[in-house]
Write an enzyme that holds these catalytic residues in place. Structure first.
Site, PDB file in Angstrom:
ATOM      1  N   LYS A  66       0.669  -1.093   0.193  1.00 35.62           N
ATOM      2  CA  LYS A  66       0.036  -0.157   0.265  1.00 35.62           C
ATOM      3  C   LYS A  66       0.802   1.619   0.210  1.00 35.62           C
ATOM      4  CE  LYS A  66      -4.302  -2.263   2.052  1.00 35.62           C
ATOM      5  NZ  LYS A  66      -4.590  -2.563   2.877  1.00 35.62           N
ATOM      6  N   ASP A 102     -10.831   2.139   2.146  1.00 37.10           N
ATOM      7  CA  ASP A 102     -10.524   1.226   3.285  1.00 37.10           C
ATOM      8  C   ASP A 102     -11.499   2.175   4.351  1.00 37.10           C
ATOM      9  OD1 ASP A 102      -8.974  -0.740   2.504  1.00 37.10           O
ATOM     10  OD2 ASP A 102      -6.810   0.209   3.234  1.00 37.10           O
TER      11      ASP A 102
END
Ligand code: ATR
Length: 277
Positions: A66, A102
């Protein structure tokens, strides 16, 4: 031509994202494919470049890439900027746009699917790593009464609380200083459910759950996680895992790529047949 998408990670074999996006695509009539891309460690950029050359339009990014995804993006959404991490890449011209869905995923699962109000509530987030960084701003945007971050290594929580202080009522509290404090919602954002942290001592007191409290684990698993079992034994009325978050963050990525917000309830039923929500 069919538009290509993929989830990239290492490992990636067990990712449920292909199943989720295939269901979204079918339900919304989108002509797209979605595959798994295993990138060797240290070869994220090469794998992403190759995917772009092969006509790739978008990627979901999972562990451990990420931060690499943040670095490869030439432009970022505000929420990716706040998180300092990217879980969704969308091809824009010759470059990649980086987003982070997220936090929106967990907030939507809590507020829409589980019907839990965050506004005016006291929220405790356990952990101060990358996953925590991704959810703090979206949680603060819901206007909790207080948001406490607590980490096994307290300095990291202090650092995060400082970083997000301008965005709402956030504070860092060490685990042993939480005795006597009660929260309406406790979110496990540590990696303690995963192999590396599974056997380590658990630093938090079971007294953190207010009457009626909800326990939410960002991780999903077929059986209740260690955190969920601890929460239930400590008096939380409800303990849920992160399957809903997984599906909602995927829906948010799908929206970015295709301009359509897919209905998530049928996908939850597909992945968790028989489970009530
Ligand atoms: P992620 O991207 O999943 O957040 P990370 O950045 O490595 O991963 O962060 C992992 C988090 O889980 C950290 O907050 C870590 O605590 P430390 O900062 O003290 O290492 C926390 N963690 C991992 N295993 C844990 C355990 N068994 N008990 C408590 N906290 C744990």
């Amino acid at each position: 031509m069919t538009d290509r998408y993929a989830v990239i990670g290492n490992p990636v074999a067990h990712s449920k994202s292909p199943q989720i996006h295939a269901a979204f695509a079918q339900a919304s009539g989108q002509d797209m494919s979605y595959e798994r891309l295993l990138a060797p460690l240290g070869e994220f950029d090469a794998a992403v470049d190759a995917f772009a050359r092969a006509g790739g339009r978008g990627l979901n990014v999972t562990v451990p890439f990420k931060l690499d995804a943040f670095a490869i993006a030439s432009a970022h959404s505000a929420r990716a900027g706040a998180a300092g991490a990217v879980n969704t890449l969308a091809r824009r011209g010759e470059g990649w746009f980086g987003d982070n869905t997220d936090g929106a995923g967990v907030v939507r699962d809590l507020t829409v699917n589980l019907g839990v109000e965050i506004a005016g509530r006291d929220v405790l987030v356990l952990g101060a790593g990358g996953a925590t960084r991704g959810i703090l701003d979206p949680l603060l945007a819901q206007r909790p009464r207080s948001l406490v971050v607590s980490n096994r290594t307290p300095e990291k929580a202090v650092e995060l609380a400082r970083r997000f202080a301008a965005d709402g009522p956030i504070a860092a509290v060490a685990a042993d200083a939480l005795a006597g404090r009660r929260f309406d919602m406790v979110i496990n954002s540590t990696s303690s459910s995963l192999a590396a942290g599974a056997e380590a001592p658990w630093p938090w007191p079971g007294t953190v759950f207010a009457p009626g409290a909800l326990a939410y684990d960002l991780v999903y698993a077929d059986a209740p996680t260690r955190f969920m079992r601890w929460a239930t034994a400590s008096g939380a009325v409800r303990a849920v895992d992160g399957m809903g978050m997984l599906i909602e963050q995927a829906a948010e990525s799908f929206l970015l790529w295709r301009g359509i917000r897919p209905d998530t309830a049928p996908v939850f039923a597909l992945l968790r047949p028989g489970a009530a929500r």
